[in-house]
Design a protein around this motif. Sequence first.
Motif, mmCIF file in Angstrom:
data_model
loop_
_atom_site.group_PDB
_atom_site.id
_atom_site.type_symbol
_atom_site.label_atom_id
_atom_site.label_comp_id
_atom_site.label_asym_id
_atom_site.label_seq_id
_atom_site.Cartn_x
_atom_site.Cartn_y
_atom_site.Cartn_z
ATOM 1 N N LYS A 151 0.815 -1.211 0.000
ATOM 2 C CA LYS A 151 0.000 0.000 0.000
ATOM 3 C C LYS A 151 0.854 1.269 0.000
ATOM 4 O O LYS A 151 0.787 2.079 0.925
ATOM 5 N N PRO A 152 1.680 1.451 -1.023
ATOM 6 C CA PRO A 152 2.581 2.606 -1.037
ATOM 7 C C PRO A 152 1.820 3.915 -1.258
ATOM 8 O O PRO A 152 0.720 3.912 -1.794
ATOM 9 N N GLU A 153 2.442 5.020 -0.858
ATOM 10 C CA GLU A 153 1.860 6.347 -1.105
ATOM 11 C C GLU A 153 2.153 6.791 -2.534
ATOM 12 O O GLU A 153 1.411 7.560 -3.120
ATOM 13 N N LEU A 154 3.318 6.332 -3.013
ATOM 14 C CA LEU A 154 3.773 6.748 -4.342
ATOM 15 C C LEU A 154 4.193 5.512 -5.124
ATOM 16 O O LEU A 154 4.966 4.688 -4.633
ATOM 17 N N LEU A 155 3.662 5.420 -6.323
ATOM 18 C CA LEU A 155 3.986 4.291 -7.188
ATOM 19 C C LEU A 155 4.853 4.819 -8.330
ATOM 20 O O LEU A 155 4.472 5.770 -9.019
ATOM 21 N N ILE A 156 6.032 4.216 -8.516
ATOM 22 C CA ILE A 156 6.939 4.638 -9.580
ATOM 23 C C ILE A 156 7.093 3.492 -10.565
ATOM 24 O O ILE A 156 7.509 2.387 -10.199
ATOM 25 N N LEU A 157 6.713 3.745 -11.829
ATOM 26 C CA LEU A 157 6.677 2.676 -12.826
ATOM 27 C C LEU A 157 7.592 3.049 -13.986
ATOM 28 O O LEU A 157 7.354 4.034 -14.687
ATOM 29 N N ASP A 158 8.643 2.254 -14.200
ATOM 30 C CA ASP A 158 9.609 2.569 -15.243
ATOM 31 C C ASP A 158 9.256 1.795 -16.521
ATOM 32 O O ASP A 158 9.443 0.580 -16.579
ATOM 33 N N GLU A 159 8.743 2.486 -17.498
ATOM 34 C CA GLU A 159 8.320 1.903 -18.774
ATOM 35 C C GLU A 159 7.503 0.616 -18.595
ATOM 36 O O GLU A 159 7.862 -0.430 -19.113
ATOM 37 N N PRO A 160 6.387 0.711 -17.863
ATOM 38 C CA PRO A 160 5.614 -0.502 -17.597
ATOM 39 C C PRO A 160 4.990 -1.107 -18.853
ATOM 40 O O PRO A 160 4.658 -2.290 -18.856
#
Lengths: 308, 247
Positions: A151-160
């Motif tokens: 349950k993160p506050e920030l989701l970081i997606l690298d070229e999903p």
Amino acid sequence: MNNVVEISEVSKSYEDVKALKEISFEVEKGELFGLIGPDGAGKTTLFRILTTLLVPDSGEAKVLGMDVVENYREIRPILGYMPGRFSLYQDLSVEENIRFFASVFGTTLEENYDLVKPIYQQLEPFKNRLAGALSGGMKQKLALSCALIHKPELLILDEPTTGVDAVSRKEFWEMLHLLKHQGITILASTPYMDEADQCDRVALMQNGKILKISTPDEVAQSFSSTLYGIRSKHRFQLIQVLREYQYVKSVQPFGESVHYADHRNDPDTDDILRYLSTHGVEDAEIKKIDSNIEDTFMELMQQEESHA
Amino acid sequence: MPEVAIQTRDLTKKFGDFTAVNQISFDVRRGEIFGFLGANGAGKTTAIKMLTGLLSPTSGEGSVAGHDIHSESEAIKKKIGYMSQRFSLYDDLTVKENIRFYGGVYGLSRHILRSKYDEILEKVDLKDEIDSRVGSLPLGWKQKLAFSIALLHEPKIVFLDEPTGGVDPITRRQFWEMIYKASEDGVTVFVTTHYMDEAEYCDRVSIMVDGKIEALDSPVELKRSFSAKSIEEVFIELARGAENSDG
């Protein structure tokens, strides 16, 4: 405090390659923010700094007000990170992977099941299958579930969405919109300009610099000239002939038409057609069109090069 | 060279009970830029392996550059070029060594190779980089070099597998202009891609779903007949219900 991400004049070099050149921007709480640029733009370097895996050479980056260098221990538990290459354990099953990631963050699948449910449910029929045996689209869903399970506050997606087909890409963006509505802030990168429309705001990136930050519509409309779409059966010839035109500003192929901008303010399109016709392109059709994000990106790239 | 570069009739490939390619029939004209689309698992790769002489069909007919795909696969291999974004060049060899290596593979004489060599360096603007390792070049240059090398032995047909992924929009267009040029010169270009805006550059596009070709027409006509704004919409409409999709 409304900004989840604050980046201020961040630079990073690898030996003599300047990967990031004084980058600054903010991401607001609940925003779906897109970092758009080709390979080598610096997107992954920036993400590694934000996820506390790399230290910037200069400048400052903060996540929820905490500095990525000083407070890396506090930042890591509130981040979900999906790296460009799959982060999954290939020889663990689907269920083992998600339980592993849950346990690393001191939680369980059951505790946060509601959050991952819309995505993980699609994988449950295959929960005993090894991650290595999943198709690209399913791996991507599992990787997203694993990045979300705490349950993160920030989701970081690298070229999903790189390397998966159009149907899976569309479904993936639909999932991100669902997550956004649950209040998760999302920062995603993509080399594909047509995905910009999925974001609330985008930053266009090239060679370690941000060329522009705005909403997708505003970026698309900020092309500086009137734009024309010109069609002909003889595309190759059309492009060559247009480039030689005395009033030409830019000529770019766009699939079935060519996007053309002129140095004159309000050119007579019949003049352009006459010119084309006298140079062997007799079947051309021309009409005014709206610029899109790629038109703007290319114009900004060219301005950047001419300053350099 | 016949006017039809590729022709298939009811081309089929089965693996056990599974029909990967199910009676596909289509023609590709000489000099045409033909887009071959489909979701992961739709059967594209299997179809291409049959067309390039790497896999023999279970049933059906096909010819590539005038040669039968059942009996003349070796002749086909000499007349086609192939470029994939991932596997075309040797990263540890220099630009010069890559060109020489492929020249050797295709049996080009020293004399011909010499002239090709200058032509490629000119075309790709790589004169200053001839002794650089290919691995150190920017992606866009690698792609243009890979395409030029795929054309080294003057093939009649060139197969491009996701050719322009990941590059900036200007470099990408330079690449498509190279494709247009090859097509002007009479080379048939067969492109597979996941990226539907690439499909818009093709003369005609086919869309494969569950082993069958479900649509085949020019991008304009496809959009018109599906009342769609883009090829992406057409693709999603057709592929969404697929059994063997990637979902």
